[in-house]
Design a protein around this motif. Structure first.
Motif, PDB file in Angstrom:
ATOM      1  N   UNK A 268       1.002  -1.344   0.361  1.00  0.00           N
ATOM      2  CA  UNK A 268       0.146  -0.370  -0.328  1.00  0.00           C
ATOM      3  C   UNK A 268       0.623   1.104   0.464  1.00  0.00           C
ATOM      4  N   UNK A 269       2.115   0.993  -0.233  1.00  0.00           N
ATOM      5  CA  UNK A 269       3.111   2.028   0.088  1.00  0.00           C
ATOM      6  C   UNK A 269       4.152   2.315  -0.980  1.00  0.00           C
ATOM      7  N   UNK A 270       3.883   2.334  -1.951  1.00  0.00           N
ATOM      8  CA  UNK A 270       4.884   1.899  -2.987  1.00  0.00           C
ATOM      9  C   UNK A 270       6.124   2.556  -3.300  1.00  0.00           C
ATOM     10  N   UNK A 271       5.971   3.590  -3.101  1.00  0.00           N
ATOM     11  CA  UNK A 271       7.621   4.692  -3.205  1.00  0.00           C
ATOM     12  C   UNK A 271       8.319   3.586  -1.885  1.00  0.00           C
ATOM     13  N   UNK A 272       8.379   3.443  -0.533  1.00  0.00           N
ATOM     14  CA  UNK A 272       8.696   2.292   0.400  1.00  0.00           C
ATOM     15  C   UNK A 272       9.172   1.677   0.015  1.00  0.00           C
ATOM     16  N   UNK A 273       8.472   0.830  -0.789  1.00  0.00           N
ATOM     17  CA  UNK A 273       8.370  -0.487  -0.184  1.00  0.00           C
ATOM     18  C   UNK A 273       9.987  -0.402  -1.701  1.00  0.00           C
ATOM     19  N   UNK A 274       9.454   0.001  -3.228  1.00  0.00           N
ATOM     20  CA  UNK A 274      10.395   0.490  -4.185  1.00  0.00           C
ATOM     21  C   UNK A 274      11.750   0.337  -3.692  1.00  0.00           C
ATOM     22  N   UNK A 275      11.712   1.715  -3.198  1.00  0.00           N
ATOM     23  CA  UNK A 275      13.175   2.399  -2.647  1.00  0.00           C
ATOM     24  C   UNK A 275      13.710   1.236  -1.550  1.00  0.00           C
TER      25      UNK A 275
END
Length: 323
Positions: A268-275
């Motif tokens: 649900x937090x794409x930026x945090x997971x991808x980073x």
């Protein structure tokens, strides 16, 4: 949305087919409303009840239960008060094949209160140069344009569009979208059914997704999309196992699946997971092959409901978003 703003108001709507020997409930307690100048898209898997619902809204049948109000009136029992103020584009029209396009529109205009000039109606849908052509000589896409021209003849306050761009090429579809946007900007209320999710995502202010006669998800497009997880998929580097990845929960990962060496994460937090994942790969000096980072989408919402239908499970109603 106040009652005065509700141009379409549907409460606990039900429709049943059959008789005492057996029956089927196609629409099972559907409730929604559409405000003036709003475009509301009604989506659903095959057999979800879209057409059955729309026919009740158009006044073509009486509901088995519940209530429909169009512009404050019952479209079935007060048809004479509703019909002059609405336009209906059916999924498939039927025209006398030997009449020309102009003759067809002129005939329809004779049955329509306050009809637009024939030429204006044809120009609106891009058929201005096809007036002398017989209906039987039109392409499938041109017949859909003619359907739309007839729906617009009476300058409707409420417009029902059932699969309006089926059979149109990409250019025709875009031109129809622009026309619908102009109508909405002028205050026309539009209820749209479509199988093209891009169409709904691009045009709709709000939408509902039907599943087995009930609304499984409803709200503004962005809200329905936001209720779905984003995804990250990649191949595990050679020599690494799933347990070698950094702790996933702190990265906002809510679930995962594996197939061979392919890992698919939900978040649900794409930026945090991808980073977090990319920083781990950099520090480990490994390459994440076939990396695919994909945000939540209307397609994901629709496919989730379709998968539940296929598996025979009942999807939980997404939290209803107020307009």
């Amino acid at each position: 949305m106040t009652n005065n703003e509700r141009v379409i108001d549907v409460t606990d709507l039900r429709r049943v087919y059959g008789d005492e020997r057996g029956s089927f409930e196609a629409v099972r307690g559907v409730t929604f409303s559409v405000g003036r100048g709003e475009l509301f898209a009604l989506l659903g898997t095959n057999g979800a009840g879209k057409t059955s619902t729309v026919e009740l809204l158009e006044g073509l049948a009486a509901p088995a239960g519940g209530q429909v109000r169009i512009l404050g009136h019952d479209p079935h029992t007060e048809r004479d008060r509703v019909r002059p103020r609405i336009g209906v584009m059916l999924q498939e029209g039927g025209f006398p094949s030997e009449l020309s396009v102009t003759e067809t529109v002129r005939m329809w205009a004779g049955c329509t209160s306050g009809a637009r000039p024939v030429g204006e109606a044809l120009d609106m849908v891009g058929l201005g140069g096809r007036g002398k052509v017989r209906v039987k000589q039109l392409s499938g896409g041109e017949k859909r344009r003619l359907d739309l021209a007839l729906a617009l003849l009476g300058r409707p306050e409420v417009l029902f569009l059932d699969e309006p761009t089926t059979g149109l090429d990409a250019e025709g579809r875009r031109e129809t979208w622009e026309l619908v946007r102009r109508l909405r900007a002028e205050g026309t209320t539009v209820l749209l059914t479509t199988h093209y999710l891009e169409e709904a995502e691009d045009l709709a202010d709000r939408l509902a997704i039907l599943h087995e006669g009930r609304i499984a998800a409803e709200g503004r497009v962005a809200e329905v999309v936001a209720a779905q997880p984003s995804h990250i998929s990649f191949e595990l580097p050679e020599g690494y196992l799933l347990g070698d990845l950094p702790p996933l929960a702190p990265l906002g990962v809510t679930g995962h699946e594996t197939e061979g060496r392919t890992v698919r994460l939900r978040t649900d937090d794409l930026q945090r997971a991808a980073t977090g994942l990319l920083l781990w790969a950099r520090d480990a000096r490994v390459e994440l092959r076939r990396l695919d980072v994909r945000g939540a989408s209307l397609e994901e919402a629709f496919l989730r409901i379709a998968r539940n239908a296929k598996n025979g499970t009942e999807p939980a109603r997404d939290k209803e978003m107020a307009a």
